[in-house]
Design a protein around this motif. Sequence first.
Motif, PDB file in Angstrom:
ATOM      1  N   UNK A  47     -15.755 -37.190   0.996  1.00  0.00           N
ATOM      2  CA  UNK A  47     -15.161 -37.688  -0.245  1.00  0.00           C
ATOM      3  C   UNK A  47     -16.090 -38.616  -1.020  1.00  0.00           C
ATOM      4  N   UNK A  48     -17.097 -39.185  -0.356  1.00  0.00           N
ATOM      5  CA  UNK A  48     -18.085 -39.997  -1.069  1.00  0.00           C
ATOM      6  C   UNK A  48     -18.878 -39.136  -2.050  1.00  0.00           C
ATOM      7  N   UNK A  49     -19.087 -37.875  -1.711  1.00  0.00           N
ATOM      8  CA  UNK A  49     -19.837 -36.950  -2.555  1.00  0.00           C
ATOM      9  C   UNK A  49     -18.916 -36.227  -3.537  1.00  0.00           C
ATOM     10  N   UNK A  50     -17.813 -35.692  -3.023  1.00  0.00           N
ATOM     11  CA  UNK A  50     -16.954 -34.829  -3.828  1.00  0.00           C
ATOM     12  C   UNK A  50     -15.823 -35.580  -4.507  1.00  0.00           C
ATOM     13  N   UNK A  51     -15.528 -36.812  -4.081  1.00  0.00           N
ATOM     14  CA  UNK A  51     -14.363 -37.527  -4.571  1.00  0.00           C
ATOM     15  C   UNK A  51     -13.136 -37.179  -3.757  1.00  0.00           C
ATOM     16  N   UNK A  52     -12.025 -37.814  -4.089  1.00  0.00           N
ATOM     17  CA  UNK A  52     -10.780 -37.557  -3.380  1.00  0.00           C
ATOM     18  C   UNK A  52     -10.541 -38.536  -2.250  1.00  0.00           C
ATOM     19  N   UNK A  53      -9.584 -38.189  -1.400  1.00  0.00           N
ATOM     20  CA  UNK A  53      -9.184 -39.051  -0.283  1.00  0.00           C
ATOM     21  C   UNK A  53      -8.927 -38.194   0.941  1.00  0.00           C
ATOM     22  N   UNK A  54      -9.571 -38.527   2.044  1.00  0.00           N
ATOM     23  CA  UNK A  54      -9.464 -37.727   3.274  1.00  0.00           C
ATOM     24  C   UNK A  54      -9.043 -38.625   4.425  1.00  0.00           C
ATOM     25  N   UNK A  55      -8.070 -38.156   5.216  1.00  0.00           N
ATOM     26  CA  UNK A  55      -7.673 -38.851   6.435  1.00  0.00           C
ATOM     27  C   UNK A  55      -8.327 -38.169   7.629  1.00  0.00           C
ATOM     28  N   UNK A  56      -8.969 -38.953   8.470  1.00  0.00           N
ATOM     29  CA  UNK A  56      -9.650 -38.438   9.649  1.00  0.00           C
ATOM     30  C   UNK A  56      -8.826 -38.815  10.876  1.00  0.00           C
ATOM     31  N   UNK A  97      -2.736 -45.951  11.964  1.00  0.00           N
ATOM     32  CA  UNK A  97      -2.298 -45.760  13.351  1.00  0.00           C
ATOM     33  C   UNK A  97      -2.874 -44.493  13.970  1.00  0.00           C
ATOM     34  N   UNK A  98      -3.269 -43.538  13.125  1.00  0.00           N
ATOM     35  CA  UNK A  98      -3.750 -42.253  13.640  1.00  0.00           C
ATOM     36  C   UNK A  98      -5.235 -42.025  13.404  1.00  0.00           C
ATOM     37  N   UNK A  99      -5.907 -42.913  12.673  1.00  0.00           N
ATOM     38  CA  UNK A  99      -7.324 -42.697  12.413  1.00  0.00           C
ATOM     39  C   UNK A  99      -7.819 -43.518  11.246  1.00  0.00           C
ATOM     40  N   UNK A 100      -8.503 -42.864  10.306  1.00  0.00           N
ATOM     41  CA  UNK A 100      -9.108 -43.544   9.159  1.00  0.00           C
ATOM     42  C   UNK A 100      -8.806 -42.783   7.875  1.00  0.00           C
ATOM     43  N   UNK A 101      -8.639 -43.508   6.765  1.00  0.00           N
ATOM     44  CA  UNK A 101      -8.535 -42.912   5.438  1.00  0.00           C
ATOM     45  C   UNK A 101      -9.750 -43.359   4.643  1.00  0.00           C
ATOM     46  N   UNK A 102     -10.426 -42.399   3.991  1.00  0.00           N
ATOM     47  CA  UNK A 102     -11.692 -42.668   3.310  1.00  0.00           C
ATOM     48  C   UNK A 102     -11.611 -42.184   1.870  1.00  0.00           C
ATOM     49  N   UNK A 103     -12.085 -43.014   0.927  1.00  0.00           N
ATOM     50  CA  UNK A 103     -12.175 -42.620  -0.479  1.00  0.00           C
ATOM     51  C   UNK A 103     -13.206 -43.504  -1.177  1.00  0.00           C
ATOM     52  N   UNK A 104     -13.654 -43.060  -2.355  1.00  0.00           N
ATOM     53  CA  UNK A 104     -14.545 -43.874  -3.174  1.00  0.00           C
ATOM     54  C   UNK A 104     -13.734 -44.942  -3.897  1.00  0.00           C
ATOM     55  N   UNK A 105     -14.376 -46.094  -4.124  1.00  0.00           N
ATOM     56  CA  UNK A 105     -13.687 -47.145  -4.876  1.00  0.00           C
ATOM     57  C   UNK A 105     -13.711 -46.856  -6.375  1.00  0.00           C
ATOM     58  N   UNK A 106     -14.904 -46.576  -6.894  1.00  0.00           N
ATOM     59  CA  UNK A 106     -15.058 -46.426  -8.350  1.00  0.00           C
ATOM     60  C   UNK A 106     -16.113 -45.373  -8.673  1.00  0.00           C
ATOM     61  N   UNK A 107     -15.712 -44.121  -8.787  1.00  0.00           N
ATOM     62  CA  UNK A 107     -16.645 -43.084  -9.235  1.00  0.00           C
ATOM     63  C   UNK A 107     -17.868 -42.951  -8.345  1.00  0.00           C
ATOM     64  N   UNK A 128     -22.078 -49.273  -0.451  1.00  0.00           N
ATOM     65  CA  UNK A 128     -22.286 -48.298  -1.527  1.00  0.00           C
ATOM     66  C   UNK A 128     -20.988 -47.923  -2.247  1.00  0.00           C
ATOM     67  N   UNK A 129     -19.865 -48.555  -1.859  1.00  0.00           N
ATOM     68  CA  UNK A 129     -18.643 -48.367  -2.623  1.00  0.00           C
ATOM     69  C   UNK A 129     -17.670 -47.367  -2.048  1.00  0.00           C
ATOM     70  N   UNK A 130     -17.670 -47.216  -0.737  1.00  0.00           N
ATOM     71  CA  UNK A 130     -16.736 -46.303  -0.073  1.00  0.00           C
ATOM     72  C   UNK A 130     -15.713 -47.137   0.686  1.00  0.00           C
TER      73      UNK A 130
END
Length: 423
Positions: A245-254, A280-290, A272-274
């Motif tokens: 999601x750092x490259x493509x955008x969006x939000x992914x739960x691992x 409880x089940x893992x991690x959620x990852x997304x970019x902060x600002x573009x 770098x803004x991620x």
Amino acid sequence: MDKIVVRGNGPLNGRIEISGAKNACLALMPAALLSEEPLTLTNAPRLSDIRTMTTLLQSLGVEVAAMQAGKVLSMSGHSADNHVADYDIVRKMRASNLVLGPLLARHGQAVVSLPGGCAIGARPMDIHITALEQLGAEIELRDGYLHATAPGGLKGAVIDFRFASVGATENLLMAASLAKGTTLLKNAAREPEIVDLADCLIKMGARIEGAGTDTITIEGVDRLRGATHPVVADRIETGTYMLAPAIAGGEVELVGARLDLLGAFTEKLDACGIEVTQTNTGLVVKRRNGRVDAVNVVTEVFPGFPTDLQAQMMAVMCTAKGTSVLEERIFENRFMHAPELVRMGAQIEVHGGVATVTGVDKLRGAPVMATDLRASVSLILAALGAEGETVVNRVYHLDRGYERVEEKLGACGADIERIQGDD
């Protein structure tokens, strides 16, 4: 050979289940040679490298049964009477050298071909050999094979590694578990895979203290028993999908991901803004600002930035704001993905072990070639955020370390497919 085709089509959203760690499982499997009782591994990843290690252990007489679609491996070394690890198997994978220590400990002799694996630079066996010789082994190289014997059995010793080698630390952990007396490993590797192996060996009856630090103490025992052990979550797969999601955008739960396994990597993501949120089940990852910001990276042994995530980070930096410098200090030939990223429009200059990346607004799809395992997935990551179609050739490397990558990314909305080759 198979190809993977990726068409950049915007943000990713969804859940990805993190598999058991390839590098941990490849170290745990040879531990089956240390006992006559069964060793069962749960959460095993379904990868070609795991199949190669299975074939190698079977050639040594270990009975291996895969259950639950390959996620559970039951191994019995009660009839493991062969001590020769053949070139035709060992050449396929570097981790094959991890049978050397267990074979010496169990049989007092081993004949192991020099190993193969990704062509990412010299990974010499001399650290393994020197350390095993300090335990009382006699080792010589003949015709491409290491011929090792321990005429008086292995005996505890103080071993100071000149480099914190993961493989050497793993080999010595297993060998010293059945050696007579106490072994002290100084400048030992500290990676989570080391801790996972030590935890498994302790379940088998080994006496080990200090795993996860640079000094490990092993008090040898006469025999090890069977055990059941879950393979730790794959921190490199986790880091790889954190960058998607750092490259493509969006939000992914691992799902199943563990932040504590990632060391300095997460600090760079934050810089770098991620945004990474633990659940409880893992991690959620997304970019902060573009677009992310450029950051500098130096690869180091754990808990430093992992060399196995350097190629993926370079892919992210290709479209970051600013200029980043990536310095590779572990392997001297690990920028082979750079020319392929340049084919996609990246601006990268490589001088020795240093790569300078100036971020561009957008990469463009192109035909590219995978040169090693981590380079393969870096090209797929780059393609997720590129315009147009990218064809990644020679993805047999990818299958050594990533389980069902096209299915996992496809479930999050990526336009990705595998095209089966003719051979």
